[in-house]
Scaffold this motif. Structure first.
Motif, PDB file in Angstrom:
ATOM      1  N   ASN A 526       0.815  -1.215   0.000  1.00 23.84           N
ATOM      2  CA  ASN A 526       0.000   0.000   0.000  1.00 23.84           C
ATOM      3  C   ASN A 526       0.847   1.264   0.000  1.00 23.84           C
ATOM      4  N   ALA A 527       2.073   1.176   0.417  1.00 27.10           N
ATOM      5  CA  ALA A 527       2.978   2.321   0.466  1.00 27.10           C
ATOM      6  C   ALA A 527       4.400   1.795   0.401  1.00 27.10           C
ATOM      7  N   ALA A 528       5.341   2.701   0.283  1.00 25.34           N
ATOM      8  CA  ALA A 528       6.744   2.299   0.227  1.00 25.34           C
ATOM      9  C   ALA A 528       7.198   1.812   1.595  1.00 25.34           C
ATOM     10  N   PRO A 529       7.872   0.673   1.649  1.00 23.12           N
ATOM     11  CA  PRO A 529       8.344   0.169   2.949  1.00 23.12           C
ATOM     12  C   PRO A 529       9.551   0.965   3.428  1.00 23.12           C
ATOM     13  N   ALA A 530       9.589   1.196   4.736  1.00 27.18           N
ATOM     14  CA  ALA A 530      10.730   1.888   5.338  1.00 27.18           C
ATOM     15  C   ALA A 530      11.752   0.904   5.886  1.00 27.18           C
ATOM     16  N   SER A 531      11.305  -0.220   6.440  1.00 26.62           N
ATOM     17  CA  SER A 531      12.203  -1.233   6.976  1.00 26.62           C
ATOM     18  C   SER A 531      11.477  -2.569   6.987  1.00 26.62           C
ATOM     19  N   MET A 532      12.246  -3.618   7.256  1.00 30.83           N
ATOM     20  CA  MET A 532      11.693  -4.970   7.215  1.00 30.83           C
ATOM     21  C   MET A 532      12.459  -5.850   8.186  1.00 30.83           C
ATOM     22  N   ILE A 533      11.746  -6.783   8.828  1.00 37.83           N
ATOM     23  CA  ILE A 533      12.368  -7.720   9.750  1.00 37.83           C
ATOM     24  C   ILE A 533      11.640  -9.048   9.642  1.00 37.83           C
ATOM     25  N   LEU A 534      12.397 -10.150   9.700  1.00 41.70           N
ATOM     26  CA  LEU A 534      11.846 -11.492   9.554  1.00 41.70           C
ATOM     27  C   LEU A 534      12.097 -12.289  10.824  1.00 41.70           C
ATOM     28  N   HIS A 535      11.028 -12.934  11.340  1.00 42.68           N
ATOM     29  CA  HIS A 535      11.165 -13.894  12.427  1.00 42.68           C
ATOM     30  C   HIS A 535      11.278 -15.273  11.792  1.00 42.68           C
ATOM     31  N   ARG A 536      12.489 -15.811  11.776  1.00 46.38           N
ATOM     32  CA  ARG A 536      12.756 -17.015  10.986  1.00 46.38           C
ATOM     33  C   ARG A 536      12.042 -18.238  11.506  1.00 46.38           C
ATOM     34  N   ASP A 537      11.864 -18.350  12.826  1.00 47.50           N
ATOM     35  CA  ASP A 537      11.237 -19.561  13.370  1.00 47.50           C
ATOM     36  C   ASP A 537       9.774 -19.664  12.990  1.00 47.50           C
ATOM     37  N   SER A 538       9.048 -18.573  13.002  1.00 48.03           N
ATOM     38  CA  SER A 538       7.621 -18.603  12.681  1.00 48.03           C
ATOM     39  C   SER A 538       7.318 -18.262  11.230  1.00 48.03           C
ATOM     40  N   GLY A 539       8.282 -17.706  10.514  1.00 48.20           N
ATOM     41  CA  GLY A 539       8.043 -17.336   9.125  1.00 48.20           C
ATOM     42  C   GLY A 539       7.201 -16.091   8.968  1.00 48.20           C
ATOM     43  N   MET A 540       7.182 -15.225   9.977  1.00 46.86           N
ATOM     44  CA  MET A 540       6.428 -13.978   9.920  1.00 46.86           C
ATOM     45  C   MET A 540       7.360 -12.830   9.537  1.00 46.86           C
ATOM     46  N   LEU A 541       6.958 -12.078   8.513  1.00 47.99           N
ATOM     47  CA  LEU A 541       7.730 -10.943   8.010  1.00 47.99           C
ATOM     48  C   LEU A 541       6.964  -9.665   8.296  1.00 47.99           C
ATOM     49  N   ALA A 542       7.600  -8.743   9.020  1.00 46.59           N
ATOM     50  CA  ALA A 542       6.978  -7.470   9.378  1.00 46.59           C
ATOM     51  C   ALA A 542       7.596  -6.361   8.540  1.00 46.59           C
ATOM     52  N   LEU A 543       6.740  -5.506   7.995  1.00 48.40           N
ATOM     53  CA  LEU A 543       7.174  -4.369   7.197  1.00 48.40           C
ATOM     54  C   LEU A 543       6.584  -3.098   7.780  1.00 48.40           C
ATOM     55  N   ALA A 544       7.416  -2.091   7.946  1.00 47.03           N
ATOM     56  CA  ALA A 544       6.979  -0.763   8.371  1.00 47.03           C
ATOM     57  C   ALA A 544       6.911   0.122   7.141  1.00 47.03           C
ATOM     58  N   LEU A 545       5.732   0.693   6.880  1.00 43.37           N
ATOM     59  CA  LEU A 545       5.508   1.482   5.680  1.00 43.37           C
ATOM     60  C   LEU A 545       5.654   2.965   5.981  1.00 43.37           C
TER      61      LEU A 545
END
Length: 867
Positions: A526-545
């Motif tokens: 929906n917008a340009a991402p500012a940063s990104m972080i991945l939790h490898r054990d659960s496979g959840m990827l968080a993006l801050a827009l």
């Protein structure tokens, strides 16, 4: 939650402030004090509104004072108290913690303090010099100076000069005052430059004067004669210190952080310590009678230098230093959660330990060229060779013992650097992608979980893969060597090195095969991402827009599973909890928010005074670490859910968070605390804490546990045969007449063959315990007989109780007195174990006498004790 008005918050229900790491010193000069009882030097530094006390031997923090209302501007200490000025108020600290006296009377900010016996001298920026009575807090003397003609800039008490103080001014003149008679004794015209430092030399009548032009004057104030002078080329003299352990050396500090050492006998410069601090030397002090120099500066560093080098040079013995500029990025390193890597605006990469400060590491500055020979050939300074500050980095501890395990991106540079955590130094590789655009810079980096590869994204849209062992380039993503049409904002790899995820400013999230580097799928954001972080054990990827919203993507299904909104500023950093249930975000709106992924709700939110720029959750989940704007420390917050049940409820959309105070520094419990040298300040524990509680004795168990088994012990220790004493030989040995000399034994007399053992009837005199027990029956206080019983061993105790019975020629009143003594011990609650042991032995000894002493065994007190 529907509702008309906003709901006010009550602080964080999930995190509580614990402590701050990496704060040691600021621009305020330190104070050094010697504790005669501990026989140790202690260093006092100012950090904002509080004081920190360190022992010089280990530089371990031993005390943290209570906070004042304003920032501390100057510090001084004497044998008993520590004085600190904050604004117009001077406070006196006892035990380096509690404020015991405040001195009010200045109309401007206090900037100088000088303890002098029972008096304290303070000077402010308005020209007032006040002499205080330390104990009463009254003003003993007030001197007023015109700042335009005599602006007090330094104070010193000349040694052996009773009630005298030497004042230096920024105009250059010096004045010697008698503070008892309030008389000006002498005025020194000065040397046409402002006085910045005054220091007493080991020689009487001789003082060192530091000036704003860099001159060091060794002056005899009694004769008004300048003995020698030196000139420092590094600007004003910020501090002076004389060595007292033998060599006549004076040390001078400079605003550039250099220290010069001057020989007073040869009148020349003998050594210099360049870049001792990265900022101005706030204070330098020699330990009395030791070859040690203690320095502190505004670069948040405390250093101890030892003089054991040839030529009079010094080397660094021990230090405590943090960031000299605020940290920008923090991450936990390793799986134990005990070390936090922090990159600051000062260009350094440091590791702070949550266990103890002695485990801290400074990996140093990034350098363009590590070889000193090439530095000399190019003729460049250290500042020109230093790399810019680190903007983002990634670390993995999997193969850190084999090769470099940290990769960092620097501000304005395309090449990334590698770092070695175990060697605490910069690595061997500079990883620079073959990008044709010169203005391109590295913007994102991630190391695979195995620690073998590094994935680097740049502003030109490239995403390159490097081998960390060799530093070789292993390929790039995208058909046209560009993974995104815009700048790469984040890269991540999964646990098994199957997927590589990249996010760019073109509003795209792309999924790549790690090995073949082929694109599989992409998501439009929906917008340009500012940063990104991945939790490898659960496979959840968080993006801050960029629109202040958060997206959570499942990399297995490659769909957006959660969307959070609530921040009112740029999201600076994110971190997952170890189990992947919570996502903690920090933003420029000064809030720290915790999002619950299973329920998709905001469960915790609180505000801080300074906007947080970095956040990291410990791999063990016990601490949350944050870094803030304009703050040099790394702040730790305790996870309350590990200590007990925490009720987390979804917060409404109009929730107004409360402001949480940032945690402060805590003293290490393993270090010896600094206490006052007065005996009256020692804390004494109460004899009894409460009426319903009992207190055990401090006697060893062998004194009372074996009382009921004395017969068995005597029987076991009884010898098989009685010992036979050897016959005593006379002084002149008699001999038998004859050819062969033979000695004759003396014959025993009749009196000597009789037994020397006395019966109980001959011991008519009572023991001390029996007399004390009888007198206690009349007075009603049984403290003395109890104290006498405590001094007796098991055998002596049995004899004393046997003497109380009729068999031991004891009176019936003594038996009754002993019962009352036991009753008083049980009623007071003290010596609970001894009371029961004494009563048990008494019942055993007097068992055969109960029928004879019927009036005692029938008493109410006796039956109450038995029950």
């Amino acid at each position: 939650m529907p509702g008309g008005g906003s709901l006010a918050g009550g602080g964080s229900s999930l995190f509580s402030g614990f402590r701050v790491l990496g704060l040691y010193s600021n621009h305020v000069p330190h104070a050094l004090r010697y504790h005669q009882k501990h026989r140790e030097f202690y260093l006092v530094t100012a950090i904002g509104k509080s004081l920190h006390t360190y022992n010089v031997n280990r530089l371990g923090i031993v005390a943290v004072s209570n906070s004042l209302s304003d920032d501390i501007t100057c510090v001084a200490a004497d044998r008993m108290l520590v004085f600190a000025a904050a604004g117009r108020v001077v406070s006196a600290f006892a035990r380096n913690k509690e404020v015991v006296m405040c001195y009010h009377g200045h109309r401007q900010e206090v900037r100088l303090l000088l303890p002098l016996g029972d008096q304290l001298i303070s000077a402010d920026s308005g020209g007032d010099v006040i002499v205080w009575d330390v104990q009463g807090g009254d003003i003993y003397l007030r001197l007023q100076f015109d700042p335009n003609t005599f602006d007090v800039s330094a104070m010193m008490h000349p040694s052996t000069y009773l009630n005298k103080v030497l004042l230096g001014s920024s105009q250059g003149a010096l004045q010697l005052w008698n503070i008892k008679t309030s008389k000006l004794l002498f005025t020194f015209p000065g040397w046409s430059s402002g006085v910045t430092s005054l220091q007493q030399s080991p020689a009487v009548d001789v003082v060192g004067v530091g000036t704003a032009t860099g001159r060091i004057i060794i002056h005899n104030i009694r004769l008004d004669v300048t003995m020698m002078s030196f000139t420092q080329d590094w600007g004003p003299i910020s501090s002076l210190a004389f060595r007292t352990d033998g060599p006549p050396i004076v040390a001078s500090g400079s605003p550039q952080g250099h220290i010069a050492f001057w020989d007073l006998e040869r009148r020349q410069l003998v050594a210099q310590q360049r870049h001792a601090h990265s900022t101005a030397i706030a204070a330098a002090t020699f330990l009395h009678g030791e070859p040690l120099l203690v320095t502190n500066g505004a670069d948040n560093a405390i250093k101890v230098w030892i003089f054991d080098q040839e030529g009079g040079g010094a080397r660094l013995l021990r230090s405590r230093q943090g960031h000299s500029a605020p940290p920008t990025t923090i991450h936990h390193h390793g799986n134990d959660g005990k070390n936090i890597l922090s990159a600051g605006q000062d260009g350094t990469l440091q590791s702070f330990s949550t266990v103890h400060e002695r485990f801290n590491k400074n990996l140093g500055h990034g350098s363009m060229n590590k070889k000193k020979e090439q530095k000399k050939k190019k003729g460049l300074s250290y500042e020109e060779l230093h790399l810019p500050a680190i903007t983002v980095f990634s670390s993995v501890a999997a193969r850190q013992s084999d090769w470099d395990g940290i990769v960092a991106c620097h501000r304005g540079r395309l090449a990334t650097t590698t770092w070695n955590y175990q060697r605490c130094t910069m690595g061997a590789h500079h990883l620079q992608p073959p990008c044709p655009r010169r203005e391109a810079i590295a913007t994102a980096v991630d190391i695979t979980s195995c620690g073998n590869f590094a994935v680097i994204g740049s502003s030109c849209g490239r995403v390159d893969v490097y081998n960390l062992q060799s530093g070789l380039h292993r390929g790039c993503y995208g058909d046209s060597q560009r993974a995104h049409s815009g700048s790469v904002r984040g890269v991540a790899t999964d646990t098994l090195n199957q997927l590589t995820l990249t996010a760019g400013s073109d509003w795209l999230l792309k999924f790549w095969r790690f090995k073949t580097r082929k694109q599989e799928e992409q998501l439009k954001l929906n917008a340009a991402p500012a940063s990104m972080i991945l939790h490898r054990d659960s496979g959840m990827l968080a993006l801050a827009l960029d629109d202040f919203t958060l997206l959570v993507v499942d990399i297995e299904t490659r769909r957006v599973v959660r969307k959070f909104a609530g921040h009112h500023g740029n999201i600076n950093d994110m971190t997952f909890s170890p189990d992947g249930r919570w996502l903690v975000t920090v933003a420029m709106d000064c809030t720290i928010r915790t999002w619950d992924l299973p329920s998709g709700c905001l469960v915790d939110c609180f505000m801080v005074a300074m906007a947080p720029v970095g956040v990291s959750m410990s791999p063990t989940g016990d601490f949350l670490a944050t870094a803030h704007i304009d703050s040099l420390g790394v702040y730790l917050w305790t996870n309350k859910s590990l200590c007990g049940p925490v009720g987390l409820r979804p917060l409404p959309t109009d929730y107004q968070p409360a402001v949480e105070a940032l945690p402060g520094v805590t003293a290490d419990e393993s270090e010896q605390a600094v206490t006052s040298e007065e005996a009256d300040d020692a804390y004494e524990s109460a004899d009894q804490l409460g009426a319903e509680l009992v207190t055990l004795s401090l006697l060893p168990e062998s004194r009372w546990k074996c009382l009921l088994h004395l017969d068995d012990i005597k029987r076991k220790n009884k010898p098989v045969a009685p010992p036979v004493a050897a016959a005593a030989a006379p002084f002149f040995l008699p001999t038998v007449p004859g050819l062969t000399p033979q000695f004759t034994l003396p014959t025993a007399t009749k009196q000597e063959t009789q037994s020397k053992v006395l019966g109980w009837g001959l011991l008519s005199q009572r023991s001390e315990f029996s007399s004390a027990l009888e007198s206690a029956l009349d007075s009603g206080s049984f403290d003395r007989p109890v104290r006498l019983l405590k001094d007796c061993g098991p055998a002596a105790l049995s004899v004393e109780l046997t003497c109380l019975t009729s068999e031991g020629d004891g009176a019936s009143s003594l038996l009754l007195a002993f019962i009352y003594m036991i009753d008083s011990m049980l009623a007071s609650g003290r010596d609970f174990d001894l009371a029961h042991a004494y009563l048990a032995l008494f019942l055993k000894v007097s068992q055969s006498e109960r029928s004879k002493e019927s009036h005692i065994t029938s008493s109410p007190t006796f039956f109450r004790l038995l029950l």
